[in-house]
Design a protein around this motif. Structure first.
Motif, PDB file in Angstrom:
ATOM      1  N   ARG A 293       0.831  -1.200   0.000  1.00  0.00           N
ATOM      2  CA  ARG A 293       0.000   0.000   0.000  1.00  0.00           C
ATOM      3  C   ARG A 293       0.875   1.264   0.000  1.00  0.00           C
ATOM      4  NH1 ARG A 293      -5.560  -0.473   1.578  1.00  0.00           N
ATOM      5  NH2 ARG A 293      -6.122  -2.673   1.921  1.00  0.00           N
ATOM      6  N   SER A 294       0.312   2.327  -0.540  1.00  0.00           N
ATOM      7  CA  SER A 294       0.943   3.648  -0.489  1.00  0.00           C
ATOM      8  C   SER A 294      -0.151   4.694  -0.656  1.00  0.00           C
ATOM      9  CB  SER A 294       2.026   3.795  -1.568  1.00  0.00           C
ATOM     10  OG  SER A 294       1.436   3.757  -2.861  1.00  0.00           O
ATOM     11  N   ILE A 295       0.223   5.963  -0.611  1.00  0.00           N
ATOM     12  CA  ILE A 295      -0.763   7.048  -0.661  1.00  0.00           C
ATOM     13  C   ILE A 295      -1.016   7.443  -2.117  1.00  0.00           C
ATOM     14  CG2 ILE A 295      -1.356   9.377   0.124  1.00  0.00           C
ATOM     15  CD1 ILE A 295       0.639   8.957   2.435  1.00  0.00           C
ATOM     16  N   TYR A 296      -2.301   7.411  -2.510  1.00  0.00           N
ATOM     17  CA  TYR A 296      -2.697   7.759  -3.876  1.00  0.00           C
ATOM     18  C   TYR A 296      -3.801   8.819  -3.860  1.00  0.00           C
ATOM     19  CZ  TYR A 296      -0.187   4.635  -7.003  1.00  0.00           C
ATOM     20  OH  TYR A 296       0.780   4.043  -7.778  1.00  0.00           O
ATOM     21  N   VAL A 297      -3.785   9.618  -4.910  1.00  0.00           N
ATOM     22  CA  VAL A 297      -4.880  10.567  -5.156  1.00  0.00           C
ATOM     23  C   VAL A 297      -6.077   9.766  -5.656  1.00  0.00           C
ATOM     24  CG1 VAL A 297      -5.636  12.528  -6.557  1.00  0.00           C
ATOM     25  CG2 VAL A 297      -3.287  12.446  -5.664  1.00  0.00           C
ATOM     26  N   VAL A 298      -7.244   9.952  -5.003  1.00  0.00           N
ATOM     27  CA  VAL A 298      -8.431   9.175  -5.401  1.00  0.00           C
ATOM     28  C   VAL A 298      -9.541  10.058  -5.966  1.00  0.00           C
ATOM     29  CG1 VAL A 298      -7.932   7.300  -3.788  1.00  0.00           C
ATOM     30  CG2 VAL A 298      -9.340   9.231  -3.032  1.00  0.00           C
ATOM     31  N   GLN A 299      -9.333  11.372  -5.969  1.00  0.00           N
ATOM     32  CA  GLN A 299     -10.221  12.330  -6.646  1.00  0.00           C
ATOM     33  C   GLN A 299      -9.345  13.357  -7.352  1.00  0.00           C
ATOM     34  OE1 GLN A 299     -12.723  14.184  -3.727  1.00  0.00           O
ATOM     35  NE2 GLN A 299     -13.895  12.310  -3.260  1.00  0.00           N
ATOM     36  N   ASP A 300      -9.828  13.892  -8.467  1.00  0.00           N
ATOM     37  CA  ASP A 300      -9.080  14.968  -9.128  1.00  0.00           C
ATOM     38  C   ASP A 300      -8.926  16.135  -8.159  1.00  0.00           C
ATOM     39  OD1 ASP A 300      -8.960  13.456 -11.398  1.00  0.00           O
ATOM     40  OD2 ASP A 300     -10.570  14.529 -12.456  1.00  0.00           O
ATOM     41  N   ILE A 301      -7.709  16.716  -8.099  1.00  0.00           N
ATOM     42  CA  ILE A 301      -7.405  17.798  -7.166  1.00  0.00           C
ATOM     43  C   ILE A 301      -6.856  18.989  -7.969  1.00  0.00           C
ATOM     44  CG2 ILE A 301      -6.032  18.493  -5.155  1.00  0.00           C
ATOM     45  CD1 ILE A 301      -5.832  15.571  -4.367  1.00  0.00           C
ATOM     46  N   ALA A 302      -7.394  20.187  -7.698  1.00  0.00           N
ATOM     47  CA  ALA A 302      -6.916  21.399  -8.375  1.00  0.00           C
ATOM     48  C   ALA A 302      -5.671  21.938  -7.675  1.00  0.00           C
ATOM     49  CB  ALA A 302      -8.010  22.472  -8.368  1.00  0.00           C
ATOM     50  N   ALA A 303      -4.877  22.691  -8.395  1.00  0.00           N
ATOM     51  CA  ALA A 303      -3.692  23.305  -7.810  1.00  0.00           C
ATOM     52  C   ALA A 303      -4.092  24.178  -6.626  1.00  0.00           C
ATOM     53  CB  ALA A 303      -2.943  24.138  -8.850  1.00  0.00           C
TER      54      ALA A 303
END
Length: 349
Positions: A293-303
């Motif tokens: 396991r590791s940390i992933y973006v699971v929703q689109d994120i804006a700057a």
């Protein structure tokens, strides 16, 4: 502690144990069967093939007085006189050369357990490469001394010997200038039971006498031999027969060829598995790191958006920051837009 060289084989720490197939009387007084056992030992992967060199008269008297009749040792021996037992168990002297030659043809070391000084004299004419002192003979200094004087490896079963006995036998060998001594932890019951085997003695023997230590095993199955390997046994001896159902004085505690093959394989695997003290991923595990396991973006994120438990998660694969960093990254803004499925790394924070 130096390796002991036997033919093309070495007995030494850090090596797979030198495995000896003990023929004993399982030849059933048939030379062709004896040679079949040699072939089976080779096919199983054994490095050594051992026979016994004796005559009934070397061992006992032809008598049926109570002291000379077997009681309670093994059901196959029950009621026989010692002389009768050793008559059925002995290997004729004129078989020794063809048995040793057959073993050598397979690349195995053929050698013997002598049961008298005269037996060693005979074996020397055949250039026997090593001598095994049986448990029942390990209290006889003259036999041990004669074997040691050959300058060849002396392998001694420790069955029934106390510490004083052990010190005496090792001292006798070394007093003859012979450092090639191997002690085999042995329980002299036939068959032996695992709970009477006391394998923790193996490293203790090695530390006390600074010599190679192994196991002469009369238990059924492979488990005891594998455990002995893990504890540092450099030699393992087991009786071998073609079929236990054929009977014979030692058949009840002998291995069949398939069992011997498993013993050889499992002892080698056990020795390889010991490895060394090691932490962290091995070279072979590098490809498996991706499945952690590791940390992933699971929703689109804006700057400029802040990381939250809704837009990042700890999931597989393992190409992002390690899970223990999650508390450090939550609440921090990102410097660039990130798409769903992006592995989180420090450079985007």
């Amino acid at each position: 502690m130096q390796d002991i060289i036997l033919g093309a084989h070495r007995i030494g720490t850090g090596r797979a144990p030198f495995i000896i197939a003990e023929m004993s009387g399982n030849h059933g007084q048939s030379l062709s069967r004896a040679l079949e056992i040699v072939d089976a030992a080779a096919a199983a992967g054994c490095q050594g093939l051992k026979i016994q060199t004796s005559t009934p008269d070397m061992l006992t008297l032809d008598s049926r007085e109570p002291d000379f009749v077997v009681r309670g040792a093994n059901s196959d021996w029950e009621g026989q006189s010692l002389y009768e037992l050793y008559t059925t168990n002995h290997t004729p002297f004129d078989w020794h050369a063809p048995i040793f030659e057959r073993a050598a043809a397979h690349g195995m070391v053929g050698f013997s357990s002598p049961f008298s000084v005269e037996a060693i004299d005979f074996l020397e004419t055949l250039n026997c490469p090593a001598y095994k002192i049986a448990s029942f003979e390990n209290n006889w200094p003259d036999l041990i001394r004669r074997a040691a004087r050959t300058g060849k490896p002396v392998i001694i079963s420790t069955g029934m010997a106390d510490l004083a006995d052990l010190e005496r036998m090792v001292r006798i060998v070394r007093q003859e200038g012979n450092e090639q001594v191997v002690l085999l932890k042995c329980t002299s019951t036939y068959p032996a039971l695992p709970h009477n085997t006391n394998l923790r003695t193996i490293p203790h023997l090695r530390d006390m006498f600074n010599c190679h230590v192994g196991l002469s095993d009369h238990t059924l199955g492979t488990g005891v031999g594998v455990a002995a390997t893990v504890l540092g046994a450099t030699v393992i001896e087991k009786h071998l027969t073609i079929r236990r159902s054929d009977g014979g004085p030692d058949s009840s505690f002998s291995m069949e060829p398939d069992e011997m093959r498993r013993l050889v394989e499992e002892c080698r695997q056990a020795q390889q598995a010991l490895g060394s003290v090691f932490y962290g991923p091995t070279a072979a595990e590098q490809k498996s790191l991706g499945f952690r396991r590791s940390i992933y973006v699971v929703q689109d994120i804006a700057a400029g958006e802040v990381l939250t438990e809704e837009n990042v998660r700890v999931i597989r694969p393992g190409h992002g920051l390690a899970p223990h960093h999650l508390p450090e990254v939550l609440g921090r803004p990102v410097r660039q837009a990130l798409r769903r499925g992006t592995a989180l790394t420090w450079d985007v924070l």
